[in-house]
Design an enzyme around this catalytic site. Structure first.
Site, PDB file in Angstrom:
ATOM      1  N   ASP A   1       0.814  -1.213   0.000  1.00  0.00           N
ATOM      2  CA  ASP A   1       0.000   0.000   0.000  1.00  0.00           C
ATOM      3  C   ASP A   1       0.847   1.262   0.000  1.00  0.00           C
ATOM      4  OD1 ASP A   1      -1.783  -2.118   0.591  1.00  0.00           O
ATOM      5  OD2 ASP A   1      -3.161  -0.745   1.556  1.00  0.00           O
TER       6      ASP A   1
ATOM      7  N   ARG B   1      -1.271   4.491  16.608  1.00  0.00           N
ATOM      8  CA  ARG B   1      -1.434   5.509  15.563  1.00  0.00           C
ATOM      9  C   ARG B   1      -1.130   6.934  16.027  1.00  0.00           C
ATOM     10  NH1 ARG B   1      -0.448   1.389  13.014  1.00  0.00           N
ATOM     11  NH2 ARG B   1      -1.994   0.434  11.632  1.00  0.00           N
TER      12      ARG B   1
ATOM     13  N   ASP C   1      -8.276   3.973  11.191  1.00  0.00           N
ATOM     14  CA  ASP C   1      -6.945   4.583  11.204  1.00  0.00           C
ATOM     15  C   ASP C   1      -6.911   5.963  10.555  1.00  0.00           C
ATOM     16  OD1 ASP C   1      -5.658   2.673  12.661  1.00  0.00           O
ATOM     17  OD2 ASP C   1      -4.837   1.589  10.940  1.00  0.00           O
TER      18      ASP C   1
ATOM     19  N   SER D   1      -5.113  -9.229   6.218  1.00  0.00           N
ATOM     20  CA  SER D   1      -4.048  -8.265   6.455  1.00  0.00           C
ATOM     21  C   SER D   1      -3.717  -8.273   7.939  1.00  0.00           C
ATOM     22  CB  SER D   1      -4.481  -6.856   6.012  1.00  0.00           C
ATOM     23  OG  SER D   1      -5.561  -6.401   6.799  1.00  0.00           O
TER      24      SER D   1
END
Length: 389
Positions: free
Chosen positions: A17, A97, A126, A178
């Site tokens: 990504d 995060r 996120d 994932s």
């Protein structure tokens, strides 16, 4: 009209990504891109990352070890709060995060960048966590979220783009799920896990053995908040959860998590808290835990309400020092002992064998006063009942 973007700091991992995003940013914005990678203990090979980013189009690559700051300033404050989202999720990705975004902002200022970018999709949490941190710490920066701008729909499109532009990525086919890893946990979602009826692959897990294959003997450990617990707890299958959770954007999603050390650490905290926290302080703190957990999950780590609540939690936690003895066995963790230098537990007071200064006759008055409103209500209700004829 917005000012043109000339230099962008991208939260970069080197995976499919963010590798595609890096090249796309260069082409779309004709800007310099600084690739920033935060090492939070994700156990990925960071060697060669700078060369990989350069070949993809990065002007500069910055890799920083944030593991100590992650545990000290983010994980431990959250654990002092006893935070758990929807009674199951220990917030391993959520708490990472804001640190990544905070350091990304600091790098952007140092590098004189005018924009930051992330690889979060437009459906998940996120994107909110990154961008609320940007808003709180650097509202002047332009935020770029490629998944909300480009026309690529999924992994197949990304692989095709990477092949077309000769981007060096390992992915060649659709992964069945994932994952995201740091020192606290590993999370899994997407792919086959989008079917909540389907069980995860047995070989998917990285930190824990299956509880049914764990040793058929219990192991006792003492935790004083300094131990390395992931390997120890994982060997006994501790810390797996499989949940359907409510994302902030309004969707439900299925997630599978491994948090072996965190699960043990939370049990140890609770054991020592049971000795050291005043009853009303503990009950008030516990009433606030769901709200605190939402703040972390939703991305409000740097919001004033979380900072305010953290101050109260940390004041309460000053007394929480001690040792817990825990028994690990086939996916379970059980407290079998606890001690603390500032314990409020007085064995003489609670003993059935000695008074210890407690007068049992005093309990009668206490109970009468506690039940006064109940007695009054019962008497009033009795007078309102129709008399029998």
């Amino acid at each position: 009209m917005a000012a043109p973007v000339r230099r962008i700091v991208l939260a970069y991992s080197g995976g499919l990504d963010t590798s595609v995003i890096l090249r796309w940013l260069v082409e779309r914005y004709r800007a310099e891109v600084v690739a920033f990678c935060a090492d939070l203990g994700q156990a990925e090979e960071l060697a060669g990352l700078e060369e990989k980013a350069r070949l993809t189009g990065a002007t500069k690559t910055i890799v920083e070890d944030l593991r100590e700051e992650f545990v000290r300033d983010f994980v431990f404050p959250m654990f002092r709060a006893g935070a758990i989202y929807e009674n199951q999720y220990l917030l391993g990705t959520s708490i990472a995060r804001p640190l990544i975004a905070k350091r990304q902002v600091e790098v952007a200022r140092r590098e004189r960048a005018d924009a930051v970018a992330h690889g979060a999709t437009g459906k998940g949490n996120d994107q909110v966590r990154f961008e609320l941190t940007y808003a709180a710490l650097a509202p002047e920066l332009t935020v770029i979220a490629p998944w909300r701008e480009w026309d690529m729909k999924g992994r197949a499109d990304l692989i095709a783009y990477a092949e077309q532009h000769r981007i060096p990525v390992a992915a060649t086919a659709e992964k069945p799920y994932s994952s995201d890893r740091n020192l606290l946990h590993v999370s899994y979602e997407g792919g086959l896990l989008e079917d909540p009826w389907r069980a995860p692959y047995d070989d998917m897990f990285q930190l824990t053995v299956a509880p049914e294959r764990a040793p058929d003997r219990a192991e006792e450990i003492e935790v004083d908040l300094d131990a390395r617990l992931n390997a120890l707890a994982g060997a006994h299958g501790v810390g797996r959860v499989d949940v359907v959770e409510n994302r902030y954007v309004g969707l439900k999603s299925r997630g599978v998590y491994e948090t072996p050390g965190g699960t043990v650490l939370r049990a140890a905290f609770q054991a020592v808290e049971s000795l050291t926290l005043d009853r009303e302080v503990l009950h008030l703190r516990d009433a606030l835990v769901p709200r605190y957990a939402e703040m972390v999950y939703y991305g409000y780590w740097f919001a004033p309400e979380r900072v305010m609540l953290q101050a109260a939690i940390d004041e309460a936690a000053r007394a929480v020092t001690g040792t817990a003895r825990l028994r690990l066995y086939r996916g379970s963790v059980r407290v079998v002992g606890r001690k603390a230098p500032r314990s409020l537990y007085d064995p003489k007071l609670v003993s059935f064998d000695e008074a210890g200064g407690y007068r049992q006759e005093d309990a009668g008055g206490f109970i009468r006063l506690s039940g006064l409103r109940l007695r009054i209500r019962a008497l009033v209700e009795r007078t309102r009942q129709p008399s029998a004829k």
